[in-house]
Write an enzyme that holds these catalytic residues in place. Structure first.
Site, PDB file in Angstrom:
ATOM      1  N   LYS A  39      29.829  50.084  38.938  1.00 30.62           N
ATOM      2  CA  LYS A  39      28.799  49.728  39.920  1.00 30.62           C
ATOM      3  C   LYS A  39      27.584  50.654  39.848  1.00 30.62           C
ATOM      4  O   LYS A  39      26.548  50.356  40.440  1.00 30.62           O
ATOM      5  CB  LYS A  39      29.390  49.746  41.334  1.00 30.62           C
ATOM      6  CG  LYS A  39      30.403  48.633  41.558  1.00 30.62           C
ATOM      7  CD  LYS A  39      30.890  48.600  42.998  1.00 30.62           C
ATOM      8  CE  LYS A  39      31.855  47.463  43.235  1.00 30.62           C
ATOM      9  NZ  LYS A  39      33.163  47.698  42.578  1.00 30.62           N
TER      10      LYS A  39
HETATM   11  C1  LIG Z   1      33.985  46.556  42.311  1.00 31.76           C
HETATM   12  C2  LIG Z   1      35.075  46.764  41.305  1.00 31.76           C
HETATM   13  C3  LIG Z   1      35.717  45.676  40.662  1.00 31.76           C
HETATM   14  C4  LIG Z   1      35.399  44.240  40.980  1.00 31.76           C
HETATM   15  O1  LIG Z   1      34.112  43.857  40.569  1.00 31.76           O
HETATM   16  P1  LIG Z   1      33.426  42.557  41.213  1.00 31.76           P
HETATM   17  O2  LIG Z   1      32.048  42.555  40.681  1.00 31.76           O
HETATM   18  O3  LIG Z   1      33.468  42.755  42.708  1.00 31.76           O
HETATM   19  O4  LIG Z   1      34.236  41.388  40.790  1.00 31.76           O
HETATM   20  C5  LIG Z   1      36.684  45.950  39.714  1.00 31.76           C
HETATM   21  N1  LIG Z   1      37.044  47.225  39.428  1.00 31.76           N
HETATM   22  C6  LIG Z   1      36.462  48.284  40.032  1.00 31.76           C
HETATM   23  C7  LIG Z   1      36.924  49.644  39.684  1.00 31.76           C
HETATM   24  C8  LIG Z   1      35.465  48.096  40.991  1.00 31.76           C
HETATM   25  O5  LIG Z   1      34.923  49.156  41.599  1.00 31.76           O
END
Ligand SMILES: *Cc1c(COP(=O)(O)O)cnc(C)c1O
Length: 446
Positions: free
Chosen positions: A107
């Site tokens: 993210k």
């Molecule tokens: C947010 C996250 C996900 C999921 O991603 P999305 O875009 O919400 O589908 C998977 N793994 C980790 C470690 C995350 O922080």
């Protein structure tokens, strides 16, 4: 580029409005009116290009109408200050490691990109983003989003971030990633649960007096500036696989929660990225998996799992995926479902299965999976067909889930220096009740 709402009841917006508002007036998600194909030449040469340049080409295709070229290049280069390597795990299965950014989570890219784009709009000084003072970002977090947003916005002039988190309910490593930063980041420790934090943020956005007092915006994951840049990963992964001559029948597998990450990959596919097919890997929260099987979408409350960043029972970006493949309701629900299942398959794993997968992969290959990546790896093991090569996203560094990973694998994984540095900082937070009246008094004093 113009953006419309998936709910079809809101005015068309430009990029700036879509980024500043996040959600459309009718509570729908913004979609670009067009997705341009990238030229053939780009895909012919892609394996010779570096990550930043690939990303700049992709970014120009999406944002080039609205952001000046030099500024966009600056934003992309600043966002991608780290690598996202593709690592061979075993024959025909590769991990796309998305965890080398500042908070070791994928993210980071979306958060940083959004921070820099917002700053660009503030500096450009057109009316919507400008206020007499600072733009204030409110974000509620159950852990990972708060750290990525706080670090992405850290030190970005003209923006102040308030991270609201539930007291005692985030892991110590997560907590220190947004409480030790200082500068333009304020951590607010709410005496309540995650839903209380989210309710405080929502009430703040709806409060007229507060909105007159200060310019408020959200850094929610549905924001186009947060999810679209994740498409960079997939173009880069394709390039690296093409250099290995392994890209002819590429299957991309994305561990999914709110479906923002996979949605960006699908946008990439619409831009011409030659991925053969996609797999959405889920933990026990299986609404999307069920949709693929039945054509019916039935949101549920989320259940807690080992892969907790994917504990989502009603993924926000589902609406975006439906809108993409129905071409904004031009196809019937049945035809849309058909188009989706032609390109995307799913899988779902229990905690027991996730732990088993982590053990088997470690024993066989030595590769340490985190619980989220484990869903992706196993989905490829289960779903890859002869001739195909699979790449799964490793979405978090296993050290972020150290207690669980150590326990499951019987090892003691090292905490990367970057994570350690956070843990040595001094915690600073503002204590808050879960009453909106208290939160409002606090904000009115800022
Ligand atoms: C947010 C996250 C996900 C999921 O991603 P999305 O875009 O919400 O589908 C998977 N793994 C980790 C470690 C995350 O922080």
């Amino acid at each position: 580029m113009k953006y419309y709402s998936t709910n079809g009841q809101a005015p068309i917006a430009d990029l700036e409005k879509a980024v500043v508002k996040g959600l459309a007036e009718d509570r729908g998600l913004y979609m670009p009116k067009e997705i341009y194909k990238l030229p053939k030449q780009f895909f012919d040469d892609i394996q010779t290009m570096k990550f930043q340049d690939i990303a700049y080409n992709v970014a120009s295709n999406f944002f080039g109408d609205d952001v000046d070229g030099d500024a966009l290049q600056d934003i992309v280069y600043d966002t991608l200050s780290f690598d996202c390597p593709v690592v061979k795990v075993e024959k025909n299965i590769y991990a796309l490691e998305l965890f080398h950014g500042p908070t070791l989570a994928f993210k980071d890219v979306g958060a940083r990109f959004m921070a820099r784009l917002l700053q660009y709009f503030i500096k450009r000084g057109s009316s919507k983003a400008r206020s007499n003072g600072t733009v204030n970002v409110l974000v509620a977090t159950s852990g990972d989003t708060g750290s990525a947003v706080a670090n992405g916005f850290l030190g970005v002039e003209g923006i102040h971030v308030y991270v609201l988190y539930p007291k005692g309910k985030v892991s110590p490593i997560q907590e220190c990633q947004f409480t030790t930063l200082g500068k333009n980041i304020t951590a607010i420790e709410v005496d309540g649960v995650f839903d209380d934090c989210q309710a405080l943020v929502k009430s703040a956005f709806m409060d007229k007096e507060l909105n007159k007092h200060m310019k408020l915006t959200s850094a929610n994951s549905i924001n186009v500036a947060r999810f679209l840049p994740q498409a960079f990963y997939y173009f880069n992964a394709f390039a690296r696989m093409k250099a290995l001559k392994k890209a002819d029948e590429l299957v991309m597998c994305v561990p999914s929660g709110n479906f923002g990450n996979i949605c960006s990959a699908l946008f990439g596919h619409e831009m011409g990225l030659p991925i053969k097919r996609f797999i959405a890997a889920n933990n026990a929260n299986d609404v999307f998996y069920q949709y693929l099987q039945t054509g019916r979408y039935e949101p549920k409350s989320s259940i807690q799992t080992l892969a907790n960043a994917m504990d989502v029972g009603d993924p926000s970006n589902f609406a975006r995926i439906i809108n993409l493949y129905s071409q904004n309701n031009q196809f019937t629900p049945e035809a849309t479902h058909h188009r989706i299942t032609n390109l995307i398959s799913g899988s779902t794993y229990s905690d027991y299965h996730i732990a088993e997968t982590m053990r088997q992969c470690y024993n066989k290959t030595g590769y340490v999976l985190d619980p989220h990546g484990a869903c992706g790896y196993q989905a490829l093991k289960d779903g890859l067909k002869p001739g195909e090569v699979g790449v799964f996203c490793e979405t978090a560094h296993p050290a972020k889930f150290k207690e669980k990973v150590d326990d499951i694998l019987g090892i003691d994984i090292e905490i990367p220096a970057r994570l350690k540095a956070f843990m040595e900082g001094e915690k600073q937070s503002v204590e808050m009740t879960k009453e909106f009246a208290d939160f409002k008094v606090y904000l009115m004093q800022q």
